[in-house]
Scaffold this active site. Structure first.
Site, PDB file in Angstrom:
ATOM      1  CG  ASP A   1      11.337  -6.642 -33.906  1.00 18.63           C
ATOM      2  OD1 ASP A   1      11.315  -7.893 -33.940  1.00 18.63           O
ATOM      3  OD2 ASP A   1      11.911  -6.003 -33.014  1.00 18.63           O
TER       4      ASP A   1
ATOM      5  CB  ILE B   1      11.398 -10.831 -32.400  1.00 15.17           C
ATOM      6  CG1 ILE B   1      12.199 -11.691 -31.425  1.00 15.17           C
ATOM      7  CG2 ILE B   1      10.348 -10.022 -31.682  1.00 15.17           C
ATOM      8  CD1 ILE B   1      12.942 -10.890 -30.373  1.00 15.17           C
TER       9      ILE B   1
ATOM     10  CE1 TYR C   1      11.000  -4.876 -24.728  1.00 17.79           C
ATOM     11  CE2 TYR C   1      12.363  -4.170 -26.589  1.00 17.79           C
ATOM     12  CZ  TYR C   1      12.246  -4.736 -25.331  1.00 17.79           C
ATOM     13  OH  TYR C   1      13.372  -5.175 -24.675  1.00 17.79           O
TER      14      TYR C   1
ATOM     15  CE  LYS D   1      11.364 -11.807 -26.765  1.00 20.54           C
ATOM     16  NZ  LYS D   1      11.535 -11.568 -25.324  1.00 20.54           N
TER      17      LYS D   1
END
Length: 469
Positions: free
Chosen positions: A230, A232, A145, A272
């Site tokens: 992570d 998410i 990212y 998300k």
């Protein structure tokens, strides 16, 4: 300038990458079906707008929560006054239960070990402050990212060392790539404090396999470093293989009483999975009580409002709603992703097979004028300015192979996605025609040169023949 801090005047925030520049161009000329049909379509934003009607419908049916009431009585004053940065107990309990539900209740989470933050951005930066010093390093698998260059490095001074992953094995992490990244950090005199991964991956849209997760645990055990997972996008997995949390692997391997247990940390957010990025709800889950205590104190710099916590605690505690939401959201994501893949195929473009996330990792290597990142940027600029689609080039994600792009699909309607694919197909067709014309021109020139050389050779032979006579 001397009156300003070095942090203000430095260029280490990472927001000058093409990932953010594409957003800037979109904001100058945003597509609108009626007001600006020739504008740029935003396909660089990983936002889930496909299931927004579901929480809206819940709000309409739950007037007390929406109106900040309890048993019909207003609690607005209670919520509006000073709040403890530990967070509302009811919300922390609802959040950890929701995290367990996403993981099929194969693991449970203790609300005493969760820290609320203003989104995953804040959660990741807070963990950097807790786990590393300025000049220390974290290893990140590529592609990753683009925002991590800002989130992890800018204010903390922590360095990122890439774990180079390639298309040869679908960008999966290997033991050799891990070790090479670790050795590279050491050659730069950087102390490696941990590894950070996104699972499911942003930008790949894939879930990590069990053997990859085992590899990571073995690696951090051997090196005595941390692991941040992570997660998410954990609630966006819409097809097999299913999502496996790092916490599940730890428990399956009975590592609860070992030193590695406290060196694994999870980042989560509702941005998300529930499509609520504006609510700024993130979280750190750590098995280390010292990290939890420190991160909780740091969270006072980025709290989640009491009003938001109260509203979402009611929503997430409604198990009928969460179950229905997850089922419908998965179906909608899968349907929209399939339409993107189909549209790309019609344009002669392939992508990495994916099962999660709000985007696809798209292979446009065959459209490059050369196998270079300069050619990738040329192609990206044509797609942004001529085709008028904002997508993210792989170089902004630190991909080591030119020609890959992240294309988001969940922030736009089905009709807008269809238009985007029509634009892209027209562009690819024009490139093919231009390439064919260019090749025909080269062939005709080659043919002309051959005839010209033949004529010269024939004339030279004829002249020599005349001389000999």
């Amino acid at each position: 300038m001397g009156l300003l801090s070095r942090k203000v005047t430095c260029n280490s925030h990472g927001q000058d990458s093409s990932y953010f520049l594409g957003w800037q161009e979109y904001e100058k000329n945003p597509y609108h079906e009626v007001n600006n049909p020739q504008g740029i379509i935003q396909m660089g934003l990983a936002e889930n707008q496909l299931s927004f009607d579901l929480p809206e419908s819940w709000l309409a049916k739950n007037a007390d929560a929406a109106g900040f009431k309890r048993d019909g009585q207003s609690i607005f004053k209670e919520l509006a006054l000073f709040q403890d940065y530990h967070g509302l107990p009811a919300f922390k309990k609802a959040l950890v239960d929701f995290m367990a539900e996403i993981r099929g209740n194969k693991v449970t989470f203790d609300p005493n070990y969760i820290v609320l933050t203003a989104g995953a951005t804040s959660a990741n930066e807070t963990l950097m402050f807790c786990l590393a010093e300025q000049g220390d390093a974290f290893l990140l698998p590529t592609p990753y990212y683009p925002g991590f260059d800002r989130d992890l490095k800018w204010r903390t001074g922590v360095e990122i060392v890439p774990i180079q992953c390639t298309s040869s094995n679908r960008f999966q992490i290997t033991a050799s790539a891990l070790e090479e990244a670790y050795q590279q950090a050491q050659r730069k005199n950087l102390r490696v404090k941990g590894v950070l991964v996104t699972n499911p991956s942003n930008p790949l849209g894939t879930t990590m396999r069990r053997d990859e997760l085992d590899l990571l645990i073995n690696f951090i055990t051997d090196k005595e470093i941390h692991l941040i997972s992570d997660e998410i996008y954990s609630g966006t997995v819409f097809s097999s293989p299913g999502f496996v949390s790092i916490m599940e692997v730890l428990k399956d391997r009975s590592l609860e009483q070992t030193p590695v247990w406290e060196r694994v940390h999870i980042v989560y957010s509702l941005s998300k999975d529930l499509g609520l990025p504006g609510f700024r709800v993130g979280a750190i889950y750590s098995n280390d009580p010292i990290v939890v205590a420190a991160a909780t104190k740091m969270s006072s710099f980025g709290l989640v409002s009491s009003q938001t916590q109260y509203l979402l605690s009611a929503m997430l505690s409604d198990k009928k709603f969460t179950k229905e939401y997850m089922a419908k959201n998965h179906k909608r994501l899968q349907k929209q992703q399939s339409k993107l893949v189909s549209g790309l195929e019609k344009a002669g473009i392939g992508c990495l097979e994916s099962n999660a996330g709000l985007f696809c990792w798209v292979d446009m290597r065959h459209l490059l004028s050369s196998n270079t990142f300069e050619a990738e940027m040329e192609l990206w600029k044509r797609i942004v300015y001529d085709v008028k689609l904002n997508i993210s080039p792989g170089s902004s994600c630190h991909c080591c192979e030119p020609g890959w792009f992240r294309v988001c699909f969940a922030n736009i309607s089905e009709d807008t996605l269809k238009l985007a694919m029509q634009r892209l197909k027209s562009f690819v067709d024009s490139v093919a025609i231009n390439n064919q014309s260019h090749q025909e021109l080269k062939n005709s020139r080659k043919k002309f040169r051959t005839k010209w050389v033949f004529r010269l050779s024939f004339q030279s032979f004829h002249d020599r023949e005349q001389d000999e006579r």
